[in-house]
Design an enzyme around this catalytic site. Sequence first.
Site, short mmCIF file in Angstrom:
data_model
loop_
_atom_site.label_atom_id
_atom_site.label_comp_id
_atom_site.label_asym_id
_atom_site.label_seq_id
_atom_site.Cartn_x
_atom_site.Cartn_y
_atom_site.Cartn_z
N CYS A 166 -25.24 23.19 5.67
CA CYS A 166 -26.67 23.10 5.96
C CYS A 166 -27.39 24.37 5.54
O CYS A 166 -28.58 24.33 5.21
CB CYS A 166 -26.91 22.80 7.43
SG CYS A 166 -26.21 24.02 8.56
N HIS A 459 -27.36 25.37 13.45
CA HIS A 459 -27.68 24.39 12.41
C HIS A 459 -29.02 24.77 11.77
O HIS A 459 -29.95 25.16 12.47
CB HIS A 459 -27.75 22.99 13.00
CG HIS A 459 -28.06 21.92 12.00
ND1 HIS A 459 -27.24 21.63 10.92
CD2 HIS A 459 -29.13 21.07 11.90
CE1 HIS A 459 -27.77 20.65 10.21
NE2 HIS A 459 -28.92 20.30 10.78
#
Length: 540
Positions: A166, A459
């Site tokens: 990510c 994240h």
Amino acid sequence: MGPAGCAHVNGFKVDNWKQNLRLIYQCFVWSGTAESRKRKAKSCICHMCGAHLSRLHSCLYCVFFGCFTKKHIHEHAKTKRHNLAVDLLYGGIYCFVCQDYIYDKDMELIAKEEQRKHSCPNLERYSTWEPTKRELELLRHNPKRRKMTTNCTIGLRGLINLGNTCFMNCIVQALTHTPLLRDFFLSDRHKCEMQANSCLVCEMSQLFQEFYSGHRSPHIPFRLLHLVWTHARHLAGYEQQDAHEFLIAALDVLHRHCKGDDNGKKANNPNHCNCIIDQIFTGGLQSDVTCQVCHGVSTTIDPFWDISLDLPGSSTPFWPLSPGFDGSAVNGENHTTGATTLTDCLRRFTRPEHLGSGAKIKCSSCHSYQESTKQLTMKRLPIVACFHLKRFEHSAKLRRKITTYVSFPLELDMTPFMASSKESRMNGQYQQQVDSLNNDNKYSLFAVVNHQGTLESGHYTTFIRQHKDQWFKCDDAIITKASIKDVLDSEGYNYLYIYTYTVGMESIQTFFLITAHTAPILTEKHRIVDIFADLLTKKI
């Protein structure tokens, strides 16, 4: 208004140039009849190697055919100083001085006329559509049509997470929506000199083509990940990496691989490189070290791709708000009680700092070591300004994430942080300087990278600006529409702002966003990118 066009065309437009150009189109470019095709097959061969293919071009000044791929037509142009040639397959005019295909209204008219006359009669003729004045007027006054245009989502595409990637996906989303970078890659400006399948720039070019192809399914960036591991080995592996570190590494590799694309033009940035990365992202950071005894100033200017800003709550003492601050909005940011803003962080970054007795410098005027102050300001602003908040703190005693909320504006004025503003304040002319430069240092936010979670487990996601007031959240393979409130309330980690050079009533940024949706069908992409290149030279 369009650009003035190629200045070297005038050297060709003498005597019977129109008649000569018509003959070339009639005999060698447009082959409608069997006789003309036979004549073209017999005569159109490279005069140096005898090849029929390899993108043959015909010199417009003399009878010479040469391969474009093998550079034989280039050698002829250099030797004879014949600057223009015509592509015998598509009819485009190439200028060897500009090193690009050019557009000239008179030549284009002749080409279209001869194409219509000599097209094969058995084939259905397709003419390009050009709107009439009446059609343009209808489009201008049709709000429903305008609404359809602004809801276009070409360029939005998810990216599959390949295992803790990510950090890469969020930066790729930001880069693919960087206007000038997008138009560079969509116009095939990169000239690769590396081995096949090893060039990160070629892969980025392919990635841009994938994003703006109109496909909606998520893209799998496995080739990009492989090349990142190859060229930036410190990012290799499946553990989570830092998005800001990836951004700098990506810009560095792209910069190194793009150096051959500058066409030998003189660089106009502090990094002394004319590659597309330095044209867009490089700014000049001025450092003024002032001697506390004689007040002599030593100035250096260093290039930068981004600015890293300290946050309240870090081990570094944070600069308080300006004395007398009343809580009003500054730079479009809403200052609530105790809230920190991006402007606060920039003010701290550009404040004078006393270096202390442990960091004395040798003054060139005093010729002895003296205490001094240091102040950083912006000497030259980049087209895209990247700001990084130091949310991750690493030290011998402490490893943590700083979650302080920072308010940031949609529109940012960098005038207070310019070196010229500092000089004006010293001369008592700051207000006059602000009035004169206020429109020249304006930026608009177009991407925000966020990090959710802790230092060990987190994240990354990205908010990107598709239109003036349309935002989307990119969470790996999932793209969802977002509100401006969602963007401004997010815990920002990296902010990307684009310079808004105003032309009349429209900003260049608006023009960039419009071209994003016409890019897949552009027939004059090179000419449009030349317009952007001209704008780069106007940036102060």
